[in-house]
Motif scaffolding. Structure first.
Motif, PDB file in Angstrom:
ATOM      1  N   GLU A 280      -0.404  -2.610   4.958  1.00  0.00           N
ATOM      2  CA  GLU A 280      -0.551  -3.971   5.459  1.00  0.00           C
ATOM      3  C   GLU A 280      -0.581  -3.983   6.984  1.00  0.00           C
ATOM      4  O   GLU A 280      -1.381  -4.703   7.594  1.00  0.00           O
TER       5      GLU A 280
ATOM      6  N   ARG B  14      -9.421  -8.919   1.776  1.00  0.00           N
ATOM      7  CA  ARG B  14      -8.499  -9.578   0.855  1.00  0.00           C
ATOM      8  C   ARG B  14      -8.925  -9.363  -0.598  1.00  0.00           C
ATOM      9  O   ARG B  14      -8.092  -9.125  -1.471  1.00  0.00           O
TER      10      ARG B  14
ATOM     11  N   ARG C 258      -6.050  -7.366  -2.321  1.00  0.00           N
ATOM     12  CA  ARG C 258      -5.251  -8.289  -3.136  1.00  0.00           C
ATOM     13  C   ARG C 258      -5.749  -8.372  -4.576  1.00  0.00           C
ATOM     14  O   ARG C 258      -4.967  -8.257  -5.526  1.00  0.00           O
TER      15      ARG C 258
ATOM     16  N   LYS D 296      -4.281  -5.190  -6.150  1.00  0.00           N
ATOM     17  CA  LYS D 296      -3.087  -5.990  -6.469  1.00  0.00           C
ATOM     18  C   LYS D 296      -1.996  -5.865  -5.401  1.00  0.00           C
ATOM     19  O   LYS D 296      -0.808  -5.867  -5.704  1.00  0.00           O
ATOM     20  N   GLN D 297      -2.385  -5.789  -4.131  1.00  0.00           N
ATOM     21  CA  GLN D 297      -1.435  -5.731  -3.029  1.00  0.00           C
ATOM     22  C   GLN D 297      -1.080  -7.156  -2.597  1.00  0.00           C
ATOM     23  O   GLN D 297      -1.885  -7.853  -1.989  1.00  0.00           O
ATOM     24  N   SER D 298       0.116  -7.582  -2.924  1.00  0.00           N
ATOM     25  CA  SER D 298       0.544  -8.953  -2.591  1.00  0.00           C
ATOM     26  C   SER D 298       1.180  -8.997  -1.202  1.00  0.00           C
ATOM     27  O   SER D 298       2.380  -9.236  -1.046  1.00  0.00           O
ATOM     28  N   TRP D 299       0.364  -8.747  -0.194  1.00  0.00           N
ATOM     29  CA  TRP D 299       0.850  -8.717   1.181  1.00  0.00           C
ATOM     30  C   TRP D 299       1.018 -10.140   1.728  1.00  0.00           C
ATOM     31  O   TRP D 299       0.255 -11.046   1.406  1.00  0.00           O
TER      32      TRP D 299
ATOM     33  N   TRP E  53      -2.074 -12.030   3.953  1.00  0.00           N
ATOM     34  CA  TRP E  53      -3.093 -12.986   3.515  1.00  0.00           C
ATOM     35  C   TRP E  53      -2.610 -14.430   3.632  1.00  0.00           C
ATOM     36  O   TRP E  53      -3.408 -15.362   3.626  1.00  0.00           O
TER      37      TRP E  53
END
Length: 273
Positions: free
Chosen positions: A19, A48, A52, A56-59, A62
């Motif tokens: 991130e 994104r 995302r 599936k990276q829930s940073w 965003w």
């Protein structure tokens, strides 16, 4: 392309980017590469989507990253330039349509959809039924404008449209343009109007990339210069709030001079005792 660019910048597999690295990459594009707002927005959407939605990276990135869109001021012609353009149409049809557009600050889609019944000469106003956002409104018009419209309308007397389209193949029917306009079931097309206006701009010699919508900007700016309140102008233009109208205060040629004159009067009054 944007994901590959980030991977090349850090020289690693894009799936391994963190991130923090993506945040630094976006800063690099904005500060070093001088990306425009539109390019930054496209890059953010691409990154994104990959990190995302695909990985599936829930940073939190965003949720916090924003693109500031810098809006350019619209083109406004001087009154002399408007007159030069409006004097060019050879067809009376377009001469009246262009003049009415400027006179009432209408959008293209609004003026070409005017019906004869939308004209309320007794009240001195025009009913714009097909307005943007589905919010009809009334705009004022002068007796001179109504007189010009009346003299134009009697030439075709179409019961449906003030500015009817002629359609294709009417010449093969061996009828006049006025007869074709009277029979027409559709209004003039937006492309026909835009093309005619483009020709008039070129022939006027003003040397500016004006479009029909430019007349709407001129309407607002010139009314402000004449002292009409910004609230009334906003109402006439069909704006939901004052914000879209306020931009025209930056375009008036005399606004600063009027401000200085007002300040001089206030200053003089404050020193009168």
């Amino acid at each position: 392309m944007h994901v590959v660019g980030a991977a090349r910048y850090f020289e690693c597999d894009p799936a391994l980017l963190t991130e923090r690295q993506i945040g630094d990459f976006l800063l690099f594009l904005r500060n070093e590469r001088k990306y425009a707002s539109s390019s930054m927005a496209q890059t953010i959407v691409a990154l994104r989507t990959f990190f995302r939605d695909h990985l599936k990276q829930s940073w939190d990135l965003w949720k916090t990253v924003r693109v500031r869109h810098v809006e350019s001021l619209p083109l406004v012609l001087t009154r002399e330039e408007v007159a030069a353009v409006l004097a060019r149409p050879e067809r009376h049809f377009f001469r009246v349509l262009f003049r009415l557009t400027y006179h009432c600050g209408m959008r293209l889609g609004e003026v070409i959809r005017l019906a004869p019944g939308d004209l309320d000469e007794a009240a001195g106003r025009i009913h714009i039924r097909f307005a943007k956002g589905g919010k009809p409104r009334y705009v004022p018009a002068t007796p001179e404008m109504f007189d010009e419209i009346r003299r134009f309308y009697v030439r075709h007397n179409n019961p449906l449209w003030l500015f009817p389209g002629l359609g294709q193949g009417w010449k093969r029917l061996k009828i006049t343009a006025e007869q074709a306009a009277f029979r027409s079931k559709t209004h003039v097309s937006d492309s026909a109007v835009q093309n005619a206006f483009k020709v008039c701009v070129q022939e006027s010699g003003i040397g500016k990339p004006a479009h029909l919508h430019t007349l709407r900007h001129c309407y607002a700016t010139h009314l402000l210069e004449e002292g009409v309140s910004i609230r009334l102008i906003s109402q006439y233009m069909g704006h939901a709030s004052l914000n879209p109208t306020i931009i025209y205060t930056h375009l008036t040629a005399v606004s600063e001079e009027q401000t200085r004159e007002a300040l001089a009067r206030l200053y003089k009054q404050s020193r009168s005792k």
